[in-house]
Write a protein that holds these residues in place. Sequence first.
Motif, PDB file in Angstrom:
ATOM      1  N   HIS A 120      68.344   9.354  -2.609  1.00 21.71           N
ATOM      2  CA  HIS A 120      66.972   9.235  -2.127  1.00 21.71           C
ATOM      3  C   HIS A 120      65.977   9.532  -2.358  1.00 21.71           C
ATOM      4  O   HIS A 120      65.836  11.193  -1.690  1.00 21.71           O
ATOM      5  CB  HIS A 120      66.847   8.919  -0.310  1.00 21.71           C
ATOM      6  CG  HIS A 120      65.888   8.091   0.432  1.00 21.71           C
ATOM      7  ND1 HIS A 120      66.068   7.274  -0.040  1.00 21.71           N
ATOM      8  CD2 HIS A 120      64.680   9.550   1.052  1.00 21.71           C
ATOM      9  CE1 HIS A 120      65.173   6.424   0.669  1.00 21.71           C
ATOM     10  NE2 HIS A 120      64.507   7.444   1.174  1.00 21.71           N
ATOM     11  N   PRO A 161      61.778   4.436   7.022  1.00 22.69           N
ATOM     12  CA  PRO A 161      63.069   3.255   8.069  1.00 22.69           C
ATOM     13  C   PRO A 161      63.292   1.641   7.523  1.00 22.69           C
ATOM     14  O   PRO A 161      62.182   1.550   7.391  1.00 22.69           O
ATOM     15  CB  PRO A 161      62.237   3.731   9.146  1.00 22.69           C
ATOM     16  CG  PRO A 161      61.671   4.200   9.266  1.00 22.69           C
ATOM     17  CD  PRO A 161      60.920   4.932   7.487  1.00 22.69           C
ATOM     18  N   ASN A 184      64.909   7.603  17.100  1.00 19.59           N
ATOM     19  CA  ASN A 184      66.410   7.649  16.315  1.00 19.59           C
ATOM     20  C   ASN A 184      66.621   9.035  16.165  1.00 19.59           C
ATOM     21  O   ASN A 184      66.299   9.925  14.886  1.00 19.59           O
ATOM     22  CB  ASN A 184      66.641   6.599  15.602  1.00 19.59           C
ATOM     23  CG  ASN A 184      67.642   7.091  14.259  1.00 19.59           C
ATOM     24  OD1 ASN A 184      69.220   7.266  15.041  1.00 19.59           O
ATOM     25  ND2 ASN A 184      68.185   6.573  13.265  1.00 19.59           N
ATOM     26  N   PHE A 344      71.392  -3.317  11.146  1.00 15.35           N
ATOM     27  CA  PHE A 344      71.756  -3.892  10.062  1.00 15.35           C
ATOM     28  C   PHE A 344      72.432  -5.225  10.525  1.00 15.35           C
ATOM     29  O   PHE A 344      72.580  -6.033   9.802  1.00 15.35           O
ATOM     30  CB  PHE A 344      72.985  -2.862   9.608  1.00 15.35           C
ATOM     31  CG  PHE A 344      71.905  -1.597   8.772  1.00 15.35           C
ATOM     32  CD1 PHE A 344      71.207  -2.154   8.485  1.00 15.35           C
ATOM     33  CD2 PHE A 344      71.700  -0.527   9.796  1.00 15.35           C
ATOM     34  CE1 PHE A 344      70.806  -1.124   7.183  1.00 15.35           C
ATOM     35  CE2 PHE A 344      70.725   0.450   8.909  1.00 15.35           C
ATOM     36  CZ  PHE A 344      70.053   0.045   7.923  1.00 15.35           C
TER      37      PHE A 344
HETATM   38  C1  AH0 Z   1      68.146   6.817   2.885  1.00 16.69           C
HETATM   39  C2  AH0 Z   1      68.753   6.588   3.987  1.00 16.69           C
HETATM   40  O1  AH0 Z   1      69.200   6.367   4.464  1.00 16.69           O
HETATM   41  N1  AH0 Z   1      67.428   7.054   5.192  1.00 16.69           N
HETATM   42  C3  AH0 Z   1      67.926   7.474   6.490  1.00 16.69           C
HETATM   43  C4  AH0 Z   1      68.213   8.250   6.987  1.00 16.69           C
HETATM   44  O2  AH0 Z   1      68.433   8.138   8.570  1.00 16.69           O
HETATM   45  C5  AH0 Z   1      67.753   8.525   9.721  1.00 16.69           C
HETATM   46  C6  AH0 Z   1      66.478   7.968   8.456  1.00 16.69           C
HETATM   47  O3  AH0 Z   1      67.083   9.124   7.701  1.00 16.69           O
HETATM   48  C7  AH0 Z   1      66.128   6.883   8.221  1.00 16.69           C
HETATM   49  O4  AH0 Z   1      65.116   7.104   7.494  1.00 16.69           O
HETATM   50  C8  AH0 Z   1      67.712   6.380   7.643  1.00 16.69           C
HETATM   51  O5  AH0 Z   1      67.882   5.190   8.088  1.00 16.69           O
HETATM   52  C9  AH0 Z   1      67.414   4.190   9.017  1.00 16.69           C
HETATM   53  C10 AH0 Z   1      68.932   3.538   9.900  1.00 16.69           C
HETATM   54  C11 AH0 Z   1      67.128   3.560   8.500  1.00 16.69           C
HETATM   55  O6  AH0 Z   1      66.288   3.267   7.653  1.00 16.69           O
HETATM   56  O7  AH0 Z   1      65.810   3.476   9.051  1.00 16.69           O
END
Ligand code: AH0
Length: 379
Positions: A120, A161, A184, A344
């Motif tokens: 990421h 997110p 979260n 999701f």
């Molecule tokens: C890149 C990635 O997988 N990020 C996750 C991670 O886990 C928590 C936080 O960082 C959030 O930004 C994201 O997941 C959640 C599901 C989201 O995208 O809302």
Amino acid sequence: MTMRRAIGLMSGTSLDGVDVALIETDGETVRVERSPNGYLEPLGPTGYRAYSDDDRALLRQALIDAEAVTERSERPGCLAAAEELVTRLHAEAVENFLSENGLTAADIDVIGFHGQTVVHRPDQKMSVQIGDGRDLSRRLGIKVVSDLRHADIEAGGQGAPLVPVFHRALAQASGFTESLGILNIGGVANATLIARDGRILAFDTGPGNALIDDWMRERTGHALDDNGRTAARGRPDEQLLAWLLVHPFFARRPPKSLDRNWFSHKLAGQLSTEDGAATLTAFTARAVARALDHASDPPVRWIVAGGGARNGELLRQLNYHLRAEITTADAIGWSSAFLEAQAFAYLAVRSVEGLPITFPSTTGVREAISGGVLARPED
Ligand SMILES: CC(=O)N[C@H]1[C@@H]2OC[C@@H](O2)[C@@H](O)[C@@H]1O[C@H](C)C(=O)O
Ligand SMILES: Nc1ncnc2c1ncn2[C@@H]1O[C@H](COP(=O)(O)OP(=O)(O)OP(=O)(O)O)[C@@H](O)[C@H]1O
């Protein structure tokens, strides 16, 4: 619009297992029912497929090997094997879920498949979730929407997110009208702030449980600090905390997102097990509190979800720093453990309907856009 039955699949940064949840939604509203304590909660069963130690070891190695990725389709080292594992275990998770609930593939309209994040790097326009949506769709005979972060990243957003649009739908369905924060706490923590006028602002607040887990694993061999008991016995190192919190990530204006690897438990270096756990737990809590720097309408109530909602010491510290009412998602009938999987499912239906899933105020993308790649079993 038509109500659809959608399954959401989430494998988060904690690498604990696959969360499965079914919801009914038209991509705008979520069908809810009244829980025994009077709140409205999403209707639908949930399921979980834990990773074995061997699965987790391969995924951990995949996170390391993924550091060599320079282009999103590359699968160096063990990444190809890890991707095959992720797809296969998600397929098994859905098969078990369907049979446990007396359902068949024909009962499900679409699956939202997050996959496992291994890279990421929004600044480099790259976020990679391993897991093959087309293969999953073929195996299960159900439509699958995957790769939900890519369009946003390509359009200049953070790619995370993604859950805020679902948080807003749930808050509306549950009838909250006051300013609300939804937190979260997974491996990384993210917050959605919903102002009284309905406007949302969302971002990753910083580390969630990941550093605490890594610390406990290294020092005690346990996977987590159960209910924060170890942290509760220690004393945070204030000097180290102050130093950690001057990291530019915390002062940066949102939207912003964090990679699991940006901070390491090794920062607590020489501390005792208890003081290290206390310091890393305080780090998570105070990083969340920094979210208030960015809130135009500070939440009067926070709803806490994710595995961190089961850490009593973390909740105690949040209660102190956020100076607002703190409730766990479970206490109001939402699911702490399955909120992301439900999200999701919701996002998959929005994707199929062409509705936006990310917004300038959630990922920093220039304009609201949809996302996700649809695979059909016959593809
Ligand atoms: C890149 C990635 O997988 N990020 C996750 C991670 O886990 C928590 C936080 O960082 C959030 O930004 C994201 O997941 C959640 C599901 C989201 O995208 O809302
Ligand atoms: N009883 C408990 N006490 C303390 N912490 C707990 C407890 N149960 C779960 N956790 C924490 O919650 C974590 C799992 O949280 P969750 O499933 O929300 O994360 P995730 O979905 O993998 O992460 P992300 O939201 O970052 O993608 C565990 O790794 C652990 O740190």
